[in-house]
Design an enzyme around this catalytic site. Structure first.
Site, PDB file in Angstrom:
ATOM      1  N   HIS A  95       0.842  -1.201   0.000  1.00 61.15           N
ATOM      2  CA  HIS A  95       0.000   0.000   0.000  1.00 61.15           C
ATOM      3  C   HIS A  95       0.874   1.247   0.000  1.00 61.15           C
ATOM      4  O   HIS A  95       2.037   1.214   0.401  1.00 61.15           O
ATOM      5  CB  HIS A  95      -0.912   0.024   1.229  1.00 61.15           C
ATOM      6  N   ALA A 135      21.546  -4.734  -2.143  1.00 58.59           N
ATOM      7  CA  ALA A 135      21.204  -4.109  -0.865  1.00 58.59           C
ATOM      8  C   ALA A 135      20.896  -2.626  -1.062  1.00 58.59           C
ATOM      9  O   ALA A 135      21.479  -1.952  -1.909  1.00 58.59           O
ATOM     10  CB  ALA A 135      22.362  -4.280   0.114  1.00 58.59           C
TER      11      ALA A 135
END
Length: 172
Positions: A95, A135
């Protein structure tokens, strides 16, 4: 392009209307389960918690590292394939609450995917099988299967073909 469904809001920003979009007690339950899961050192138990209480779809042998943060509002929209690794402190969002709207979208992570530590996966993104995300990456668009992607903004660094060539060069 990400696949999200958009919902307009009026008056105040969408976060002020959070409990019109998701039930309060669902958020409370999800918060408790996620906090337990973030610290549980046993991968089987963590996967069981996420499958059972959050309704996440998680494949066999998938590993969520310490401090991974699944979406607290819509974790059921997250799918992770088998034998994948989600790195330390990664955030998986299904969301986005914005000023004039909120967006909801499925997060699909394929089989044998590696996501590096401290990455953020935005809603509506698909990460293909055997992809690698470095990363600290903000994954704001789809990652093709077998590719290596990284950065902020994220870009594909090596395609699947380039990755296969690098592997064959390494093994010679």
């Amino acid at each position: 392009m990400r696949n999200t469904k958009r919902f307009q809001v009026e008056n105040a920003n969408s976060l002020w209307q959070i409990y019109k979009t998701v039930p309060f007690w669902k958020v409370v339950k999800n918060f408790i389960v996620i906090q337990l899961g973030r610290y549980v050192p046993f991968l089987r138990m963590k996967n069981w918690l996420y499958r059972t209480f959050l309704r996440m779809k998680i494949g066999d042998k998938t590993a969520f590292a310490l401090m991974v943060m699944p979406d607290i509002m819509f974790p059921e929209k997250i799918t992770v394939g088998r034998n994948s690794v989600i790195g330390y402190n990664t955030t998986l969002l299904a969301h986005e609450y914005l000023i004039e709207e909120y967006r909801i979208g499925d997060v699909r992570i394929g089989d044998e995917v590696l996501i590096g530590a401290n990455s953020t996966i935005l809603p509506g993104v698909t990460i293909g099988d055997r992809a690698i995300v470095s990363a600290g990456t903000l994954v704001h668009k789809h990652v093709p299967a077998g590719s290596f992607a990284g950065g902020n903004p994220m870009k594909v660094i090596y395609t699947k073909d380039e990755m296969e060539k690098r592997k064959s060069d390494f093994s010679e």
